[in-house]
Enzyme design. Structure first.
Site, PDB file in Angstrom:
ATOM      1  N   HIS A  49       0.825  -1.207   0.000  1.00  9.97           N
ATOM      2  CA  HIS A  49       0.000   0.000   0.000  1.00  9.97           C
ATOM      3  C   HIS A  49       0.861   1.259   0.000  1.00  9.97           C
ATOM      4  CE1 HIS A  49      -3.786   2.118   0.616  1.00  9.97           C
ATOM      5  NE2 HIS A  49      -3.221   2.852   1.560  1.00  9.97           N
ATOM      6  N   HIS A  51       0.895   5.547  -1.379  1.00 11.77           N
ATOM      7  CA  HIS A  51       0.483   6.740  -2.117  1.00 11.77           C
ATOM      8  C   HIS A  51       1.789   7.486  -2.395  1.00 11.77           C
ATOM      9  CE1 HIS A  51      -3.590   5.858  -0.693  1.00 11.77           C
ATOM     10  NE2 HIS A  51      -3.129   5.838   0.531  1.00 11.77           N
ATOM     11  N   HIS A 260      -5.535  -1.271   6.424  1.00 11.10           N
ATOM     12  CA  HIS A 260      -5.642  -0.839   7.822  1.00 11.10           C
ATOM     13  C   HIS A 260      -6.511  -1.819   8.631  1.00 11.10           C
ATOM     14  CE1 HIS A 260      -3.574   2.665   6.473  1.00 11.10           C
ATOM     15  NE2 HIS A 260      -4.598   3.104   5.771  1.00 11.10           N
ATOM     16  N   ASP A 311       2.386   3.151   2.712  1.00  2.80           N
ATOM     17  CA  ASP A 311       1.265   4.082   2.748  1.00  2.80           C
ATOM     18  C   ASP A 311       1.654   5.541   2.469  1.00  2.80           C
ATOM     19  OD1 ASP A 311      -1.136   5.364   3.195  1.00  2.80           O
ATOM     20  OD2 ASP A 311      -1.566   4.442   5.106  1.00  2.80           O
TER      21      ASP A 311
HETATM   22  C1  NGQ Z   1      -5.383   8.600   1.454  1.00  3.19           C
HETATM   23  N1  NGQ Z   1      -4.512   7.879   3.573  1.00  3.19           N
HETATM   24  O1  NGQ Z   1      -6.236   8.295   0.620  1.00  3.19           O
HETATM   25  O2  NGQ Z   1      -4.286   9.065   1.131  1.00  3.19           O
HETATM   26  C2  NGQ Z   1      -5.692   8.338   2.896  1.00  3.19           C
HETATM   27  C3  NGQ Z   1      -6.185   9.579   3.563  1.00  3.19           C
HETATM   28  C4  NGQ Z   1      -8.670   9.435   3.384  1.00  3.19           C
HETATM   29  C5  NGQ Z   1      -4.623   7.079   4.624  1.00  3.19           C
HETATM   30  N2  NGQ Z   1      -5.796   6.657   4.971  1.00  3.19           N
HETATM   31  C6  NGQ Z   1      -7.422  10.128   2.954  1.00  3.19           C
HETATM   32  N3  NGQ Z   1      -3.564   6.709   5.314  1.00  3.19           N
HETATM   33  O3  NGQ Z   1      -8.620   8.307   3.896  1.00  3.19           O
HETATM   34  O4  NGQ Z   1      -9.727  10.020   3.181  1.00  3.19           O
HETATM   35 ZN    ZN Z   2      -3.832   4.702   2.116  1.00  8.62          ZN
END
Ligand code: NGQ
Ligand code: ZN
Length: 435
Positions: A49, A51, A260, A311
């Site tokens: 995972h 981004h 998660h 992540d």
């Molecule tokens: C994301 N990241 O999509 O980058 C998410 C945050 C969300 C993580 N959850 C944004 N670690 O979940 O709305």
């Molecule tokens: Zn994420």
């Protein structure tokens, strides 16, 4: 080029005198002239995972705002960081992240990719432009790519409209199908494109049902139950908790990764185990964002499958993900070697679980992905057997020597072969983006 290891970890077993030729492995043989010789080889780990673009804001969200900070205030900063990012910027930042992943022993990345559109939300001439840039970064670094184009349409449970900060992420099921088709047509060598409904906050049940066929047997990833507010909002919307809802309403199985899955009841935890889905754990980011702690001890004992992911890429380090996974459990259980099986090594349990679950999650066997350990690091002095993995995860500071994919060497002496050029471009990109 062939590699010869004095000892290598193959399918969870230590084997001596191993020769690796591309994807072929022969055990108990002498090296041949011209073979590159190394002491210890381990398989490359999948990073389930990522981004990638968030690597560019690593360290820039660690100052407290006017109130108390949390996941949601971090998300506001992240949305601001991404506002002006161009295709070139994304490619440069992703290449930096992927080179660093390879340097720590991650050899395939699951890129959970949602930055699809231009800053005003309009489509690029090719709707999959940004996916192609992720592919180009993977190709330039040599990391294996499981692209997970994200379906994102709503701003909250119950079909709440998306906000303007989310406009670059949005598709309807039809445009999403086009995007995935185009992305698949442009994948790098041995690339795969699955799908990723972003979360139950970002897609309605009808939208979820509409996009699932696009997976067509490939991996399906979703963020789930990361924050307690998300659990409360899901109950307010549906009367069910997020994982409970997903298991009841969607065909969750071995092709799914629940990213998660932090906040679980016992029944939800057992339900994930029974489904065969992988729990995609991101210990560094979950600590950084203050998410909470996944019940890893019970989940592993029940036979659950896990993978690890970097992540937010606030720090990229495969061994550290495994170490922090165990340390989180130690700090709450006030015990040691919590994730090990009785009488066994913690490092071996963590590594083999993350390897097998990670391969399942990313839909690729990774048999041509190898890492040699840096036996010059004093942390490996006089180590043998499982103590090697334990010392890599818990003790070493410079554990990696070389990394190969399908016979091609990508990292040498702990550095990516193109590290300097990639970092130069990355610095120029950030200078412009943060100006
Ligand atoms: C994301 N990241 O999509 O980058 C998410 C945050 C969300 C993580 N959850 C944004 N670690 O979940 O709305
Ligand atoms: Zn994420």
């Amino acid at each position: 080029m062939s590699i010869w290891f004095e000892t290598a970890l193959v399918d969870g077993n230590r084997i001596d005198r191993v020769r690796v030729d591309g994807r072929a492995i022969t055990a108990g043989v002498d090296p041949q002239p011209g073979d590159e010789r190394h002491a210890i080889g381990i398989p490359g780990l999948p990073n389930v995972h990522s981004h990638a673009f968030q690597r560019g804001m690593a360290g820039l969200a660690e100052a407290r705002g006017p109130g108390s900070d949390d996941f949601w205030s971090w998300r506001e900063l992240m949305y601001r960081f991404v506002e002006r990012m161009t295709p070139d910027d994304l490619e440069a930042i992703a290449a930096q992240a992927y080179a660093e992943m390879l340097e720590t022993g991650f050899t395939r990345v699951g890129e959970f990719h949602y930055l699809h559109h231009a800053p005003d939300g309009s489509r690029y001439a090719d709707i999959a432009e940004m996916s192609h840039r992720i592919g180009a970064a993977a190709e330039a670094t040599g990391i294996g790519l499981t692209l997970l184009p994200v379906f994102y349409a709503q701003g909250g449970f119950g079909g709440a409209p998306a906000g303007s900060a989310q406009r670059r992420f949005l598709n309807d099921p039809d445009s999403f199908g086009d995007l995935v088709d185009r992305a698949r047509a442009g994948l790098p060598h041995d690339g795969i494109a699955g799908i990723a409904p972003h979360s139950l906050r970002a897609a309605t049940p009808d939208q979820l049902r509409a996009i699932l066929p696009v997976a067509d047997g490939r991996p399906i990833h979703i963020h789930i139950a990361e924050q307690v507010k998300e659990v409360a909002d899901c109950i307010a919307w549906s009367g069910k908790r997020p994982v409970e809802w997903l298991l009841d309403e969607m065909p969750v199985g071995v092709d799914w990764t629940l990213v998660h899955a932090t906040h679980l009841t016992d029944a939800e935890r057992i339900g994930i185990v029974r489904s065969g889905a992988v729990a995609g754990l991101c210990p560094i980011t979950e600590a950084n964002l203050g998410d909470g702690l996944f019940p890893a001890a019970a989940f592993l004992d029940e036979g659950g499958a896990i993978g690890v992911g970097s992540d937010s890429n606030v720090r990229i380090d495969a061994a550290e993900e495994l170490r922090l996974l165990e340390y989180g459990q130690r700090l709450t259980a006030r015990a040691r070697n919590v994730l090990a099986a009785p009488g066994q090594s913690t490092g071996a349990r963590l590594f083999n679980a993350a390897l097998n679950g990670g391969r399942q999650s990313l839909g690729a066997s990774g048999t041509g992905d190898w890492v040699s350990l840096n036996t010059n690091d004093p942390a490996f002095a006089n180590r043998s057997g499982d103590a090697i993995l334990d010392s890599w995860i818990f003790a070493s500071r410079a554990p990696i020597d070389c990394v190969w994919r399908n016979g091609r060497k990508l990292v040498q002496g702990g550095r990516h072969i193109h590290a300097e050029a990639i970092a130069t471009r990355y610095r120029a990109t950030l200078a412009r983006l943060l100006a």
